[in-house]
Design an enzyme around this catalytic site. Structure first.
Site, PDB file in Angstrom:
ATOM      1  N   GLU A 255       0.924  -1.228  -0.082  1.00  0.00           N
ATOM      2  CA  GLU A 255       0.033  -0.084   0.142  1.00  0.00           C
ATOM      3  C   GLU A 255       0.844   1.260   0.133  1.00  0.00           C
ATOM      4  O   GLU A 255       0.609   2.120  -0.647  1.00  0.00           O
ATOM      5  CB  GLU A 255      -0.882  -0.005   1.271  1.00  0.00           C
ATOM      6  CG  GLU A 255      -1.806   1.153   1.287  1.00  0.00           C
ATOM      7  CD  GLU A 255      -2.731   1.107  -0.006  1.00  0.00           C
ATOM      8  OE1 GLU A 255      -2.512   2.252  -0.522  1.00  0.00           O
ATOM      9  OE2 GLU A 255      -3.583   0.202  -0.035  1.00  0.00           O
ATOM     10  N   ASP A 259       0.980   3.969  -3.256  1.00  0.00           N
ATOM     11  CA  ASP A 259       0.574   5.298  -3.001  1.00  0.00           C
ATOM     12  C   ASP A 259       1.844   6.450  -3.486  1.00  0.00           C
ATOM     13  O   ASP A 259       1.603   7.307  -4.105  1.00  0.00           O
ATOM     14  CB  ASP A 259       0.396   5.682  -1.577  1.00  0.00           C
ATOM     15  CG  ASP A 259      -0.843   4.946  -1.099  1.00  0.00           C
ATOM     16  OD1 ASP A 259      -1.605   4.733  -2.034  1.00  0.00           O
ATOM     17  OD2 ASP A 259      -1.349   4.740   0.025  1.00  0.00           O
ATOM     18  N   SER A 453      -7.477   1.804  -3.734  1.00  0.00           N
ATOM     19  CA  SER A 453      -6.326   2.490  -2.887  1.00  0.00           C
ATOM     20  C   SER A 453      -5.396   2.937  -3.954  1.00  0.00           C
ATOM     21  O   SER A 453      -4.772   4.039  -3.761  1.00  0.00           O
ATOM     22  CB  SER A 453      -5.475   1.584  -2.281  1.00  0.00           C
ATOM     23  OG  SER A 453      -4.939   0.355  -2.923  1.00  0.00           O
TER      24      SER A 453
END
Length: 527
Positions: A255, A259, A453
């Protein structure tokens, strides 16, 4: 401040219930280890009431407030802050931090002292966390109480129970197993992002609840893309958390790197602070507050973590929504992943659920698509709702907590089967299917990651490019977006479970995926 001696019995017993603090037992408790160590020092976050309500967003983003203006009108009053500080100190707690603008008091004390002040008992349990890993944590059930003199003054007490609060909304697969995948610059071409800008002068903050990144991964990734990487990527610790790479390559690290790599590839000249916080309700909230109240305030904040609305206490939902409202008042646009488990959002009660904090009307909720496009030309062959099954599909639906905001009311249509109209999720979308996902590098391994995400940082970067091009910030940008829906590629095929895509806004992909240049033109033209 040092802790004080035990309060007198009348002080200890003079408490009232704290509305919205009721908490059920954690799901999937594996083992109960007994009462929490009464001498163990812990910290909690206390939220106080506003002096005046914030005005609701109208058809145009409001002029941003300074942090001083926010504190003076919409923060905690000096009287409330003084009363709460005096009361908690007298009852034996240590006031670590008190801030009027965010209406936040950070309290420390032993388990024994804070349990007594808030009328609860804490135990140690091991439960299965949002990602399937067993986690040992403090645990409480039922409601909290607060000192009677703070009735109506204190609106939330978070962090006594530190169970994992949110899950990362992503799905990773080996790069070789992906049929189609895209780099962020290829997606910028496909979605027609404004050219020539690199996010200079902008700040895009990223919220993380675990994991970490190594600079060597970033250097290798951007070198592979043939671009100059971000000038500044800095880790910011919150509530004792820190950047810890290499611990969970297929989990939180994925994650974090996703990002940063999406934002860094799209706005490499921006300042990119990455806020690492504990995965608790208090840690999550404190990260949002710290990021949005930073100086200078960020242009956008990307949140790729969330959980079904019903897995939050009412006090936490309210505190988060108010923190997001503060962020928008400060000129910050907060993008939030809409969830990766279809319209049910992973719940097993047979009902549909919206994911939070995406369901807050003060977050730009980001849904997901499946994208077939030519990265060389930017030509889109097809774009449909991402749905590979109930546990690999875009979230979307209607909030059971937040009413439909004024800027969305004209776009709801007849999508909801019962006619009930809460805030609709998502607002916008972009590619999220891992089968047509994002090429990234995590802990030395090349892989493809999908999930909503990935959409939150993509949109956070686009907001920064729009801000750079127009020399303005947007805060709550939804009124502008809904007024300019022609600047979106409407997604009209597919479903996320209960809900089907349709012309115009729908609870699968919102307004659709962006045409960045068309959006810039529409925003620049004004009302």
């Amino acid at each position: 401040m040092s802790e004080h001696t035990n309060p007198t019995p009348e002080h200890a017993e003079s408490r009232v219930p704290l509305p919205g603090s009721e908490r059920p037992a954690a799901a999937r408790i594996q083992n109960t280890l007994g009462p929490a160590n009464p001498a163990h020092r812990i910290e909690v976050t206390v939220i106080l009431r506003r002096q005046e309500p914030l005005p609701e967003a109208s058809t145009e983003p409001a002029q941003p407030l300074t942090r001083e203006e926010l504190a003076a009108r919409h923060g905690a009053s000096d009287a409330d802050l003084g009363l709460a500080t005096e009361t908690f100190t007298r009852l034996g707690a240590e006031v670590v931090e008190a801030d009027a603008a965010s209406r936040r008091i950070r309290l420390a004390g032993t388990v024994e002292v804070l349990s007594r002040i808030f009328g609860t008992s804490l135990e140690e349990v091991t439960s299965s966390g949002p990602h399937g890993h067993d986690v040992t944590h403090r645990h409480r059930t039922g409601g909290l109480e607060i000192p009677a003199e703070l009735d109506g003054v204190v609106t939330a007490v978070l962090g006594l129970d530190d169970r994992p609060q949110a899950r990362a909304q992503f799905h990773a697969i080996p790069r070789a197993a992906s049929g189609t995948s895209y780099t962020p610059p290829e997606l910028a071409r496909i979605y027609n992002f404004p050219a020539g800008g690199g996010g200079a002068g902008q700040t895009v903050a990223i919220i993380e609840l675990g994991g970490g990144f190594a600079q060597s991964d970033l250097d290798a990734y951007f070198a592979e893309l043939g671009i100059t990487g971000p000038t500044v990527v800095r880790a910011v610790g919150v509530d004792g958390a820190a950047n810890h790479p290499g611990q969970d390559p297929t989990g939180a690290d994925g994650e974090v790197l996703l990002d940063i790599e999406v934002v860094g590839a799209l706005v490499p000249q921006a300042d990119i602070p990455v806020y690492f916080a504990p995965n608790t309700d208090a840690g999550f909230l404190d990260a949002i507050i710290n990021a949005s109240h930073a100086a200078p305030a960020p242009t956008s904040i990307s949140i790729s973590w969330g959980q079904s609305e019903d897995d939050w206490t009412a006090q936490a939902r309210t505190a988060f929504d108010q923190a997001l409202a503060d962020a928008t008042a400060l000129g910050v646009t907060v993008t939030a992943a809409a969830g990766d488990n279809g319209s049910a959002d992973g719940a097993t009660d047979g009902k549909d659920h919206a994911d939070f904090p995406a369901s807050s009307p003060h977050a730009l909720a980001c849904g997901g698509t499946r994208l077939d496009a030519d990265p060389a030309t930017g030509t889109i062959t097809s774009e449909t709702v991402w749905n590979d099954g109930p546990h690999s599909a875009t979230g979307g639906g209607y909030s059971d907590t937040f009413p439909v905001p004024a800027w969305q009311s004209a776009h709801h249509g007849g999508h909801h089967p019962t006619g009930t109209k809460g805030r609709g999720v998502p607002d916008v979308s972009a590619v999220a299917d891992p089968q047509t996902g994002y090429k990234v590098r995590v802990d030395g391994t090349d892989m493809v990651i999908g999930g909503t995400s990935a959409v939150a940082p993509l949109w956070a970067a686009l907001i920064a490019l729009l801000a750079e091009s127009t020399s303005r910030t947007f805060g709550q940008i939804q009124p502008l977006l809904y007024r300019n829906k022609a600047a979106f590629r409407d997604i009209t095929a597919g479903n996320n479970g209960t809900y089907k895509a349709a012309a115009g806004w729908d609870p699968c992909t919102g307004l659709g995926s962006p045409d960045g240049v068309a959006l810039l033109t529409a925003i620049s033209a004004g009302p």
